[in-house]
Design a protein around this motif. Structure first.
Motif, short mmCIF file in Angstrom:
data_model
loop_
_atom_site.label_atom_id
_atom_site.label_comp_id
_atom_site.label_asym_id
_atom_site.label_seq_id
_atom_site.Cartn_x
_atom_site.Cartn_y
_atom_site.Cartn_z
N LEU A 153 9.67 -8.22 -0.57
CA LEU A 153 9.93 -7.81 -1.95
C LEU A 153 8.74 -7.04 -2.49
N ILE A 154 7.55 -7.57 -2.26
CA ILE A 154 6.33 -6.93 -2.74
C ILE A 154 6.20 -5.53 -2.14
N GLN A 155 6.46 -5.40 -0.85
CA GLN A 155 6.35 -4.09 -0.21
C GLN A 155 7.38 -3.11 -0.75
N ALA A 156 8.61 -3.59 -0.96
CA ALA A 156 9.65 -2.70 -1.48
C ALA A 156 9.26 -2.16 -2.85
N VAL A 161 6.23 2.06 -6.45
CA VAL A 161 5.05 2.52 -7.17
C VAL A 161 4.59 3.87 -6.62
N HIS A 162 4.47 3.96 -5.32
CA HIS A 162 4.02 5.22 -4.71
C HIS A 162 5.04 6.35 -4.93
N GLU A 163 6.33 5.99 -4.85
CA GLU A 163 7.36 6.99 -5.12
C GLU A 163 7.22 7.56 -6.52
N GLY A 164 6.95 6.69 -7.49
CA GLY A 164 6.79 7.16 -8.86
C GLY A 164 5.54 8.01 -9.04
N ILE A 165 4.42 7.54 -8.52
CA ILE A 165 3.16 8.28 -8.68
C ILE A 165 3.24 9.64 -7.99
N ASP A 166 3.93 9.71 -6.86
CA ASP A 166 4.02 10.96 -6.11
C ASP A 166 4.83 12.04 -6.82
N ARG A 167 5.46 11.70 -7.94
CA ARG A 167 6.18 12.72 -8.71
C ARG A 167 5.22 13.65 -9.47
N TRP A 168 3.96 13.25 -9.56
CA TRP A 168 2.94 14.11 -10.17
C TRP A 168 2.25 14.93 -9.08
N LEU A 206 0.62 -8.88 -7.24
CA LEU A 206 0.75 -8.70 -5.79
C LEU A 206 1.18 -7.27 -5.46
N ILE A 207 2.09 -6.72 -6.25
CA ILE A 207 2.54 -5.34 -6.01
C ILE A 207 1.38 -4.37 -6.24
N ALA A 208 0.66 -4.57 -7.33
CA ALA A 208 -0.48 -3.69 -7.63
C ALA A 208 -1.49 -3.72 -6.50
N SER A 209 -1.78 -4.92 -5.97
CA SER A 209 -2.72 -5.03 -4.87
C SER A 209 -2.20 -4.32 -3.63
N ARG A 210 -0.92 -4.53 -3.32
CA ARG A 210 -0.33 -3.89 -2.14
C ARG A 210 -0.32 -2.36 -2.29
N ALA A 211 -0.11 -1.90 -3.51
CA ALA A 211 -0.05 -0.45 -3.75
C ALA A 211 -1.44 0.18 -3.89
N PRO A 295 17.71 -1.19 2.30
CA PRO A 295 17.80 -2.02 3.52
C PRO A 295 16.73 -3.09 3.62
N ARG A 296 15.49 -2.79 3.17
CA ARG A 296 14.45 -3.81 3.24
C ARG A 296 14.78 -4.99 2.34
N PHE A 297 15.31 -4.71 1.15
CA PHE A 297 15.68 -5.78 0.24
C PHE A 297 16.85 -6.58 0.79
N ILE A 298 17.82 -5.92 1.36
CA ILE A 298 18.98 -6.61 1.93
C ILE A 298 18.54 -7.52 3.07
N GLU A 299 17.64 -7.03 3.93
CA GLU A 299 17.14 -7.86 5.02
C GLU A 299 16.39 -9.07 4.48
N LEU A 300 15.66 -8.89 3.39
CA LEU A 300 14.97 -10.02 2.76
C LEU A 300 15.98 -11.08 2.33
N LEU A 301 17.04 -10.66 1.64
CA LEU A 301 18.04 -11.61 1.17
C LEU A 301 18.70 -12.35 2.33
N ALA A 302 19.06 -11.60 3.37
CA ALA A 302 19.69 -12.22 4.53
C ALA A 302 18.74 -13.23 5.18
#
Length: 317
Positions: A153-156, A161-168, A206-211, A295-302
């Motif tokens: 979840l944290i990685q997803a 975060v990176h997807e959003g920042i990369d819009r600049w 945790l997300i901020a640290s990972r990002a 897919p990463r989130f779905i795999e997490l749930l499963a």
């Protein structure tokens, strides 16, 4: 005895059309009348995002994807995935009845919200008990209470975060500030010792640290507070954006970590209302895509469902 393991995925639910809005609000408010001003306000909000909530459709897509993932992960063990909504059809209680009719005797429940609160996840679980009582049946349920710190979840979310920042443009990216948020709840949960506030903030950290964000490049806000007279957790997203603008921030990525699916709290509260607030403040606001059926989130749930079934002794050796 049915040897399949039932899975009950639960979400809040939402009106399928503007005509459904009064009935939906009556369910949310437990039959209490809704002031006309609130009905009109919410009708405007839903009209702004297409006249209905996409939550029901997207939740079913998530359930279908989880079912396929479980079949792939455990081809020798059949999971039967069902969907139940807290405030709209198919209601959780009715889905429990359908599971009983299908002969399910053991099941894993999981709320499509990563953070535990007595006012949220525990309330969904109470609906399961109410369904079993109403239909006079027995299913042995085990629950996934929280998954707010799961690495996948944290990685997803870090990817978002990176997807959003990369819009600049690259030269501007160091100036982008990330605001994490979750649905507000009444402040009284803090005094009651509820873990929700701690869990949502832990997820953000945790997300901020990972990002790779340092402390100056991210902050926290609550959003979508209920329309009641009691105080709710804050700061609100508009108030927080105002404070950021006063501090000189002009580029913001919004990452609502309390939600795993597009619905009105994202599509209106952020994409319409917070965007309008940001424009007035001179802020460029970007929101990366919600998790939905990533897919990463779905795999997490499963994986969580499998783990919970295994801990109950239901998985083959």
């Amino acid at each position: 005895m049915n040897d399949r393991i039932g899975v009950l995925l639960m979400a809040y639910g939402g009106p399928s059309s503007l005509d459904d809005l009064p009935g939906y609000l009556a369910d949310v408010r437990r039959g209490r009348s809704t002031p006309r001003t609130i009905v009109d306000e919410l009708a405007h909000n839903y009209a702004s995002i297409g006249g209905r909530s996409p939550l029901n459709m997207l939740t079913q897509a998530q359930a279908d994807a989880v079912s396929r993932a479980l079949d792939t992960r455990s081809p020798s063990l059949r999971f039967a995935v069902h969907v139940g909504m807290r405030h709209w059809s198919p209601w959780i209680e009715e889905t429990v009845g359908s599971m009983l009719d299908a002969g399910i005797t053991r099941a894993v429940s999981l709320v499509l919200a990563p953070h535990f609160s007595a006012m949220s996840v525990a309330a969904y679980q109470a609906r399961i008990a109410a369904g079993l009582d109403a239909y006079r049946g027995e299913i042995e349920f085990v629950h996934v209470d929280s998954y707010h710190a799961e690495p996948a979840l944290i990685q997803a979310f870090a990817d978002r975060v990176h997807e959003g920042i990369d819009r600049w443009e690259e030269r501007e990216r160091e100036s982008v500030h990330v605001v994490f948020s979750a649905h507000s709840l009444p402040q009284r949960i803090i005094a009651a010792g509820d873990p929700y506030d701690r869990q949502v903030r832990e997820t953000a950290a945790l997300i901020a640290s990972r990002a790779g964000l340092d402390e100056s490049r991210w902050s926290w806000s609550y959003q979508s507070a209920g329309r009641t007279s009691e105080p709710w957790l804050g700061p609100t997203l508009p108030d927080h954006l105002t404070a950021l603008a006063r501090a000189g921030v002009r580029n913001v990525v919004s990452v609502p970590v309390g939600f795993v699916c597009d619905h009105v709290e994202i599509l209106y509260d952020i994409d319409v209302a917070a965007q309008a607030c940001s424009r007035e403040l001179g802020i460029r606001l970007e929101r990366p895509a919600a998790l939905n059926d990533d897919p990463r989130f779905i795999e997490l749930l499963a994986g969580l469902i499998q783990q919970r079934a295994a801990s109950a002794g239901w998985m083959p050796d």
